[in-house]
Enzyme design. Structure first.
Site, mmCIF file in Angstrom:
data_model
loop_
_atom_site.group_PDB
_atom_site.id
_atom_site.type_symbol
_atom_site.label_atom_id
_atom_site.label_comp_id
_atom_site.label_asym_id
_atom_site.label_seq_id
_atom_site.Cartn_x
_atom_site.Cartn_y
_atom_site.Cartn_z
ATOM 1 C CB CYS A 296 -31.164 -40.209 -38.326
ATOM 2 S SG CYS A 296 -30.775 -41.760 -37.529
ATOM 3 C CB CYS B 221 -15.468 21.316 14.582
ATOM 4 S SG CYS B 221 -14.969 20.869 16.248
ATOM 5 C CB CYS C 115 -47.397 -8.621 -27.097
ATOM 6 S SG CYS C 115 -48.129 -7.605 -28.382
ATOM 7 C CB CYS D 276 -22.565 7.660 18.701
ATOM 8 S SG CYS D 276 -22.183 7.948 20.446
HETATM 9 ZN ZN LIG Z 1 -30.678 -43.269 -39.117
HETATM 10 ZN ZN LIG Z 2 -47.900 -5.522 -27.694
HETATM 11 ZN ZN LIG Z 3 -24.338 8.575 21.134
HETATM 12 ZN ZN LIG Z 4 -16.074 21.815 18.199
#
Ligand SMILES: [Zn+2]
Ligand SMILES: [Zn+2]
Ligand SMILES: [Zn+2]
Ligand SMILES: [Zn+2]
Ligand SMILES: [Zn+2]
Ligand SMILES: [Zn+2]
Ligand SMILES: [Zn+2]
Length: 519
Positions: free
Chosen positions: A174, A323, A241, A310
């Protein structure tokens, strides 16, 4: 438990060495000594490229930071380091080594602190660290006896058993099962008695009740904690590594950029979490830049907000004047930026764009222009930073061809292997120069206007020019290489000194706290 026992157990884990090309015998020597030595200065005799002196052997400067010295720690070194600390605490406190180790674990391996604390507070410290009694303990497995019953499996049939000072006894099967589970969950010196009391299961008990594989895992968890507890130590981030690097300088000094290089050639910063050589960028500036890169997606969102399709042909259109009368260059549609309605109807009696406000449009445009300017500035630096990253990736392909070129030169009798060894060394110089160059753009991005900035930009320009020059030499076909050797060597020694000059200029400003950065 002796030192050698521990290391042989730890070796159960495999630490594959990388198969990288060992092209440089000097390099090899450095790996053996495990210390990064400073190379000799190789200042060219003059800035005049042609008149420069050169040396046959290109010395690859693996020390990312000239002033720093680092030590690569193999797993065995880490074990020795821990053992030495344990021995010291054990000697000065007269505690058994396993108790000393528990105290060290508890207090993040602060050796002197642990000793003082124990000498001042005694038994209380032991109890806090999970040693309920300071009576001498023998870690032994009890023979089966008629009066024993395991509190976990209730087995009373001739089972061997184990208990700690707390007296909670269960059968060895255990106990081992319990420890296996804990160790697999990265438990180490924090594993308590299976009865959930505060008594810690010390290392000798774990060694008694587990197999070699689990012991190796247990030891490696301990090592991880040991490395993390030291701010001058860091694991090499390269996958598999298994080595760590220790700085022999202060890594908390902000005027120092402690770039480490592992024996596997992986570079990383010991002071921040950037896993590459980010010279000449101070950690904080480098972190700001990376954050900026992450925000780039936000920039893209902004751009899409300021672009509208557009209504006729869906061509994306960016507004670049005050504009609101938009003329689509693709389909010739005239429409209103605000409501996307037909422009011809604007101002006529039967249609009105009720959202249209010339004043508001002007305000919007001002903020759009400011953002556009910021974006343009960012894009200028980002493009160059990224271009060097991309070039570095392409260079990696070049690197793979170097061995082939060297073989061809040898086969064709043009150059011996030894004579062509300048190729991989030159490549290393190229790689370093690019690495430094890309971070110069991050540095320059945050640099406020100041006289020293002009010097920095001049250094950057010079480094860039000659990096590209060296890069071009690598495009040569193999039969042009022998004739270009002198050129290679000249360019390399020049580049090396330019890179050093640039980095030193930045570091000097850091030391003197002269650099002014934009907010
Ligand atoms: Zn046990
Ligand atoms: Zn390394
Ligand atoms: Zn267009
Ligand atoms: Zn314009
Ligand atoms: Zn217990
Ligand atoms: Zn850093
Ligand atoms: Zn409108």
């Amino acid at each position: 438990m002796t030192d050698t026992d521990e290391s042989s157990q730890f070796d159960e884990e495999s630490y594959p060495s990388d198969g990288s090309l060992d092209y440089d015998s000097e390099d090899q020597d450095m790996e053996d000594s495990q210390f990064w030595e400073e190379d000799e200065e190789m200042e060219p005799s003059s800035d005049n490229f042609g008149a420069m002196s050169h040396s046959e052997a290109i010395q690859v400067d693996h020390t990312a930071l000239a002033a720093s010295s680092q030590r690569v720690l193999e797993p065995e070194d880490l074990l020795k380091g821990q053992a030495a600390d344990v021995a010291r605490v054990s000697e000065l406190t007269a505690l058994e080594p396993w108790r000393a180790e528990l105290l060290l674990w508890k207090d993040d391996w602060k050796v002197d602190h642990v000793i003082t604390k124990y000498l001042e507070q005694g038994e209380k410290v032991l109890r806090e660290a999970g040693m309920l009694s300071d009576d001498p303990v023998e870690f032994v497995i009890s023979k089966p006896r008629p009066d024993f019953m395991c509190f976990l499996c209730c087995d009373e049939d001739k089972a061997t058993s184990f208990k700690l000072a707390c007296g909670h006894e269960c059968c060895t099967e255990c106990y081992s099962h319990y420890l296996r589970g804990k160790i697999q969950e990265n438990g180490s010196l924090d594993i308590t008695c299976p009865m959930n009391c505060k008594e810690i299961v010390p290392k000798p008990a774990v060694m008694l009740l587990t197999d070699k594989k689990l012991q190796a895992k247990y030891q490696s968890t301990l090592c991880t904690r040991y490395v993390r507890a030291h701010n001058d130590m860091k694991w090499c981030p390269a996958p598999d590594c298994g080595k760590a690097v220790k700085a022999n300088i202060s890594v908390t000094d902000e005027s120092v950029i402690p770039i480490a290089e592992c024996n596997c050639h992986q570079q990383f910063c010991l002071a921040c979490n950037i896993d590459e050589d980010h010279l000449p960028c101070p950690c904080k500036v480098a972190a700001r830049w990376l954050e900026k890169l992450r925000d780039e997606s936000e920039t893209m969102t902004w751009m899409s907000v300021n672009t509208k399709p557009c209504p006729k042909c869906t061509n994306p259109i960016e507004k670049n004047g005050g504009c609101n009368h938009i003329n689509c260059t693709q389909c010739g549609n005239h429409f209103c930026w605000v409501c996307l309605g037909d422009w011809a109807k604007h101002g006529s009696s039967n249609y009105q764009c009720n959202m249209y406000s010339p004043e508001q449009a002007e305000e919007d445009q001002k903020s759009v222009n400011a953002k556009r300017e910021q974006l343009d500035r960012y894009m200028f630096f980002y493009t160059r930073y990224n271009n060097h990253r991309d070039s570095a990736k392409l260079d990696e392909k070049t690197y793979k061809n170097i061995t082939k070129t060297m073989e061809t030169l040898q086969k064709e009798g043009k150059m011996t292997w030894l004579e062509s060894r300048f190729l991989p060394s030159s490549f290393e110089i190229l790689r370093q120069s690019r690495q430094t160059l890309l971070w110069t753009y991050a540095f320059a991005f945050f640099l406020d206007a100041q006289p020293e900035r002009e010097i920095f930009l001049k250094n950057q320009e010079d480094l860039e020019l000659h990096t590209e020059g060296l890069s071009e030499l690598f495009e040569y076909k193999w039969d042009r290489i022998p004739g270009a050797k002198v050129n290679f060597l000249d360019k390399c020694s020049y580049l090396k000194s330019r890179r050093q000059k640039l980095v030193e200029h930045v570091m000097k400003g850091m030391e003197e706290r002269n650099w002014k950065f934009l907010n």
